[in-house]
Design a protein around this motif. Structure first.
Motif, PDB file in Angstrom:
ATOM      1  N   PRO A 175       0.790  -1.233   0.000  1.00 59.24           N
ATOM      2  CA  PRO A 175       0.000   0.000   0.000  1.00 59.24           C
ATOM      3  C   PRO A 175       0.816   1.274   0.000  1.00 59.24           C
ATOM      4  N   ALA A 176       2.109   1.208   0.393  1.00 62.16           N
ATOM      5  CA  ALA A 176       2.867   2.453   0.529  1.00 62.16           C
ATOM      6  C   ALA A 176       4.366   2.213   0.424  1.00 62.16           C
ATOM      7  N   ILE A 177       5.066   3.257   0.003  1.00 60.29           N
ATOM      8  CA  ILE A 177       6.529   3.294   0.002  1.00 60.29           C
ATOM      9  C   ILE A 177       6.933   4.629   0.628  1.00 60.29           C
ATOM     10  N   THR A 178       7.784   4.593   1.636  1.00 62.84           N
ATOM     11  CA  THR A 178       8.245   5.811   2.296  1.00 62.84           C
ATOM     12  C   THR A 178       9.714   6.079   1.969  1.00 62.84           C
ATOM     13  N   TYR A 179      10.013   7.325   1.635  1.00 62.40           N
ATOM     14  CA  TYR A 179      11.408   7.759   1.506  1.00 62.40           C
ATOM     15  C   TYR A 179      11.830   8.231   2.899  1.00 62.40           C
ATOM     16  N   PRO A 180      12.593   7.418   3.631  1.00 64.58           N
ATOM     17  CA  PRO A 180      12.797   7.655   5.058  1.00 64.58           C
ATOM     18  C   PRO A 180      14.062   8.461   5.379  1.00 64.58           C
ATOM     19  N   LEU A 181      13.949   9.767   5.398  1.00 64.12           N
ATOM     20  CA  LEU A 181      15.078  10.626   5.736  1.00 64.12           C
ATOM     21  C   LEU A 181      15.118  10.882   7.243  1.00 64.12           C
ATOM     22  N   VAL A 182      16.275  10.657   7.826  1.00 60.58           N
ATOM     23  CA  VAL A 182      16.453  10.893   9.254  1.00 60.58           C
ATOM     24  C   VAL A 182      16.404  12.387   9.558  1.00 60.58           C
ATOM     25  N   SER A 183      16.932  13.192   8.652  1.00 57.88           N
ATOM     26  CA  SER A 183      16.896  14.640   8.781  1.00 57.88           C
ATOM     27  C   SER A 183      16.715  15.242   7.393  1.00 57.88           C
ATOM     28  N   ARG A 184      16.371  16.496   7.329  1.00 61.29           N
ATOM     29  CA  ARG A 184      16.143  17.153   6.041  1.00 61.29           C
ATOM     30  C   ARG A 184      17.429  17.153   5.215  1.00 61.29           C
ATOM     31  N   GLY A 185      17.281  16.876   3.912  1.00 60.02           N
ATOM     32  CA  GLY A 185      18.425  16.892   3.005  1.00 60.02           C
ATOM     33  C   GLY A 185      18.993  15.509   2.770  1.00 60.02           C
ATOM     34  N   GLU A 186      19.394  15.263   1.520  1.00 64.40           N
ATOM     35  CA  GLU A 186      20.016  13.990   1.142  1.00 64.40           C
ATOM     36  C   GLU A 186      21.447  14.222   0.700  1.00 64.40           C
ATOM     37  N   ARG A 187      22.346  13.266   1.028  1.00 67.19           N
ATOM     38  CA  ARG A 187      23.774  13.365   0.739  1.00 67.19           C
ATOM     39  C   ARG A 187      24.257  12.329  -0.259  1.00 67.19           C
ATOM     40  N   PHE A 188      23.544  11.226  -0.404  1.00 68.25           N
ATOM     41  CA  PHE A 188      23.963  10.113  -1.257  1.00 68.25           C
ATOM     42  C   PHE A 188      22.764   9.195  -1.410  1.00 68.25           C
ATOM     43  N   PRO A 189      22.418   8.802  -2.649  1.00 69.46           N
ATOM     44  CA  PRO A 189      23.178   8.835  -3.901  1.00 69.46           C
ATOM     45  C   PRO A 189      22.984  10.097  -4.738  1.00 69.46           C
ATOM     46  N   PHE A 190      22.421  11.139  -4.171  1.00 66.81           N
ATOM     47  CA  PHE A 190      22.335  12.424  -4.867  1.00 66.81           C
ATOM     48  C   PHE A 190      22.430  13.514  -3.806  1.00 66.81           C
ATOM     49  N   ASP A 191      22.694  14.719  -4.258  1.00 64.20           N
ATOM     50  CA  ASP A 191      22.843  15.856  -3.358  1.00 64.20           C
ATOM     51  C   ASP A 191      21.597  16.732  -3.468  1.00 64.20           C
ATOM     52  N   ALA A 192      20.783  16.745  -2.414  1.00 59.62           N
ATOM     53  CA  ALA A 192      19.542  17.525  -2.424  1.00 59.62           C
ATOM     54  C   ALA A 192      19.282  18.057  -1.015  1.00 59.62           C
ATOM     55  N   PRO A 193      19.835  19.225  -0.689  1.00 58.35           N
ATOM     56  CA  PRO A 193      19.651  19.782   0.663  1.00 58.35           C
ATOM     57  C   PRO A 193      18.194  19.999   1.032  1.00 58.35           C
ATOM     58  N   GLU A 194      17.339  20.143   0.035  1.00 63.37           N
ATOM     59  CA  GLU A 194      15.925  20.420   0.295  1.00 63.37           C
ATOM     60  C   GLU A 194      15.073  19.166   0.398  1.00 63.37           C
ATOM     61  N   ALA A 195      15.665  17.984   0.202  1.00 59.35           N
ATOM     62  CA  ALA A 195      14.886  16.740   0.221  1.00 59.35           C
ATOM     63  C   ALA A 195      14.273  16.499   1.595  1.00 59.35           C
ATOM     64  N   GLU A 196      13.079  15.915   1.598  1.00 63.84           N
ATOM     65  CA  GLU A 196      12.402  15.605   2.848  1.00 63.84           C
ATOM     66  C   GLU A 196      11.617  14.312   2.686  1.00 63.84           C
ATOM     67  N   THR A 197      11.278  13.721   3.815  1.00 60.42           N
ATOM     68  CA  THR A 197      10.551  12.452   3.812  1.00 60.42           C
ATOM     69  C   THR A 197       9.197  12.593   3.105  1.00 60.42           C
ATOM     70  N   PHE A 198       8.840  11.576   2.319  1.00 61.80           N
ATOM     71  CA  PHE A 198       7.494  11.520   1.737  1.00 61.80           C
ATOM     72  C   PHE A 198       7.048  10.069   1.687  1.00 61.80           C
ATOM     73  N   THR A 199       5.764   9.869   1.510  1.00 57.08           N
ATOM     74  CA  THR A 199       5.204   8.525   1.391  1.00 57.08           C
ATOM     75  C   THR A 199       4.315   8.457   0.163  1.00 57.08           C
ATOM     76  N   LEU A 200       4.563   7.464  -0.678  1.00 52.10           N
ATOM     77  CA  LEU A 200       3.682   7.165  -1.804  1.00 52.10           C
ATOM     78  C   LEU A 200       2.642   6.168  -1.314  1.00 52.10           C
ATOM     79  N   GLY A 201       1.371   6.511  -1.401  1.00 53.32           N
ATOM     80  CA  GLY A 201       0.323   5.643  -0.894  1.00 53.32           C
ATOM     81  C   GLY A 201      -0.140   6.088   0.485  1.00 53.32           C
ATOM     82  N   ASP A 202      -1.024   5.293   1.057  1.00 54.24           N
ATOM     83  CA  ASP A 202      -1.640   5.660   2.330  1.00 54.24           C
ATOM     84  C   ASP A 202      -1.650   4.443   3.249  1.00 54.24           C
ATOM     85  N   PRO A 203      -0.609   4.288   4.086  1.00 57.65           N
ATOM     86  CA  PRO A 203      -0.573   3.125   4.984  1.00 57.65           C
ATOM     87  C   PRO A 203      -1.735   3.154   5.975  1.00 57.65           C
ATOM     88  N   ALA A 204      -2.352   1.991   6.175  1.00 61.53           N
ATOM     89  CA  ALA A 204      -3.563   1.913   6.991  1.00 61.53           C
ATOM     90  C   ALA A 204      -3.270   1.753   8.472  1.00 61.53           C
TER      91      ALA A 204
END
Length: 482
Positions: free
Chosen positions: A326-355
């Motif tokens: 039902p869902a896939i979460t991009y699980p960031l411990v803190s704001r911003g990604e360092r690897f495998p890409f550089d995105a200081p603005e990246a933040e956690t999101f979830t595709l779908g709606d876990p029940a």
């Protein structure tokens, strides 16, 4: 029977381990370390390192006959430095690996051509060289640079010691020529006499002196071997030492480290390489993804119970490719990604709606496994060999369900070790013969699940948000097996 002493000098503790040539642990010891934090400031007392190291080694060697001790090596946190005097006494507190009071602008302006050639392109404010310039503002005459491991190695042998290439990486050492870049240091105002000699990890620095033997319990005359950073030590402990092999450490965050013949150059600057004892290269990167998200998103929940429930709910459907998840979460411990890409603005999101919490838990595990897969896709794009053994370590390996899921996402067997901690890696380095010291606990084969559809949805979403470069996303799609 020879016994090798590995010492892991970390942030929160120092740990010592006495290990035989066939990997039997005869003794361990550990002591806590204290830090002083205030905003960007993070300092420790170098003399405490020595006191607690000595206590830890005495404990580890309590039941080990002195005549069996054959060598000792120390690892330390990457980028931690201080200034000392000619006798090895601390002149400053230690600026820890994440102290951010320095500024890297001048360092990157002057040394850009060297950092570019070394593959990492730029330094961060918390790296050793910016911090060294910050300390030099009030440095007394005769001050000398010491990395965390240098300080205790100096105490062990009783005289000045060389530093190792691994700990010196973030202080600006030229890993290709294996020397300090004199022209850069001169332009930055760093005196040549302040810098220690440089050797490869595994080089002999000297032997334990009589006074150190009395304090640590390590017999006088024991060879002291140049160590590495804690990350490289963990890689050695995991046994990822052949070209194409990788150690994937999934704990609070995700860290990958591997072995290549040639230096990897990364246009994004998210992968940088250490130098191995044999002259090969140890590329790696650290993601902001990890199991740390579980305690934030599922506070006070029994994670072992959730793992068992997720396995019961989703395990039998693994052959369906988990497309029904039902869902896939991009699980960031803190704001911003360092690897495998550089995105200081990246933040956690979830595709779908876990029940419920089981679905929330499973979504986090799947997303972390997808980031791990994407890291390997990016390393392959850079030309790094990724076809060797993949060794999983870190707290996530306690979940059999998560381990199986990671094998399924990677579509590769994954190896689990009996012990892969940094202290073991230093015992391995001191012995120079890891063949029998590394013990395998299990090899987990992929179940055959086809995870391409949810993985491609995840990659597409990262690209749509503007965080994942199109070239990386395209390569990830190309590597999906039809």
């Amino acid at each position: 029977m020879s016994v090798w002493i590995g010492i892991d000098l970390g942030t929160q503790s120092v740990r010592a381990m006495a290990v035989t040539g066939d990997g039997q642990v005869l003794g361990t010891g550990s002591r806590a370390l204290t830090s002083h934090r205030d905003g960007p400031r993070h300092e420790q007392d170098p003399d405490q390192w020595w006191r607690e190291l000595a206590a830890a080694t005495r404990e580890a060697l309590r039941d080990v006959p002195p005549e069996q001790v054959a060598g000792v090596a120390v690892d330390a946190t990457s980028g931690t430095i201080l200034l000392s005097d000619a006798q090895g006494r601390a002149l400053t507190p230690a600026l820890m690996y994440d102290d951010r009071r320095a500024d890297a602008e001048r360092v990157n302006e002057v040394g850009a051509h060297v950092w570019e050639r070394l593959g990492y392109r730029r330094m961060q404010p918390n790296w050793g060289l910016p911090k060294l310039l910050w300390l030099l503002g009030d440095a007394p005459a005769g001050a000398r640079l010491a990395h965390q491991s240098d300080f205790v190695n100096r105490r062990l042998v009783g005289h000045e010691v060389a530093t190792d290439l691994s700990n010196a990486l973030k202080t600006g050492v030229d890993l290709i020529e294996e020397r300090w870049p004199a022209e850069v240091m001169d332009a930055l105002g760093v005196p040549a006499e302040l810098l220690p000699e440089v050797v490869r990890p595994g080089a002999r620095l000297g032997v334990v002196c009589a006074s150190a033997a009395g304090e640590t319990g390590i017999p006088a005359g024991t060879p002291v071997i140049a160590g590495t950073t804690d990350g490289c030590a963990a890689q050695l402990g995991a046994g990822a030492q052949r070209v194409g092999s990788w150690n994937s450490v999934l704990g609070t965050t995700l860290v990958l480290k591997g072995v290549t013949k040639e230096l990897i150059h990364d246009p994004l600057g998210v992968v940088y390489s250490h130098r191995a004892p044999d002259g090969s290269w140890l590329p790696g990167g650290a993601s902001s993804t990890g199991a740390g998200v579980l305690t934030r998103e599922l506070p006070d929940r029994d994670l072992d119970a959730l793992s068992a429930q997720a396995a019961a709910r989703f395990g039998p459907r693994a052959s369906d490719g988990l497309a029904e998840w039902p869902a896939i979460t991009y699980p960031l411990v803190s704001r911003g990604e360092r690897f495998p890409f550089d995105a200081p603005e990246a933040e956690t999101f979830t595709l779908g709606d876990p029940a419920d919490d089981v679905e929330r838990y499973a979504a986090i595990l799947l997303g972390a496994a997808f980031v791990e897969r994407l890291c390997f896709d990016y390393l392959d794009l850079l030309g790094a060999p990724v076809d060797g053994e993949i060794i999983l370590t870190g707290g996530a390996t306690r979940s059999a369900y998560w381990t199986q899921l990671r094998a399924d996402v990677l579509g590769r067997p994954v190896t689990l070790r009996e012990n892969a901690e940094p202290a073991l890696g230093m015992a391995v380095l001191a012995s120079a013969d890891p063949s029998r010291m590394i013990r395998t606990r299990a090899v987990v084969e992929p179940s055959g699940a086809d995870l391409s559809e949810p993985y491609l949805r995840f990659v597409t979403e990262l690209e749509r948000r503007g965080w994942l470069p199109a070239q990386v996303a395209s390569h990830a799609r190309e590597r999906i097996t039809p």
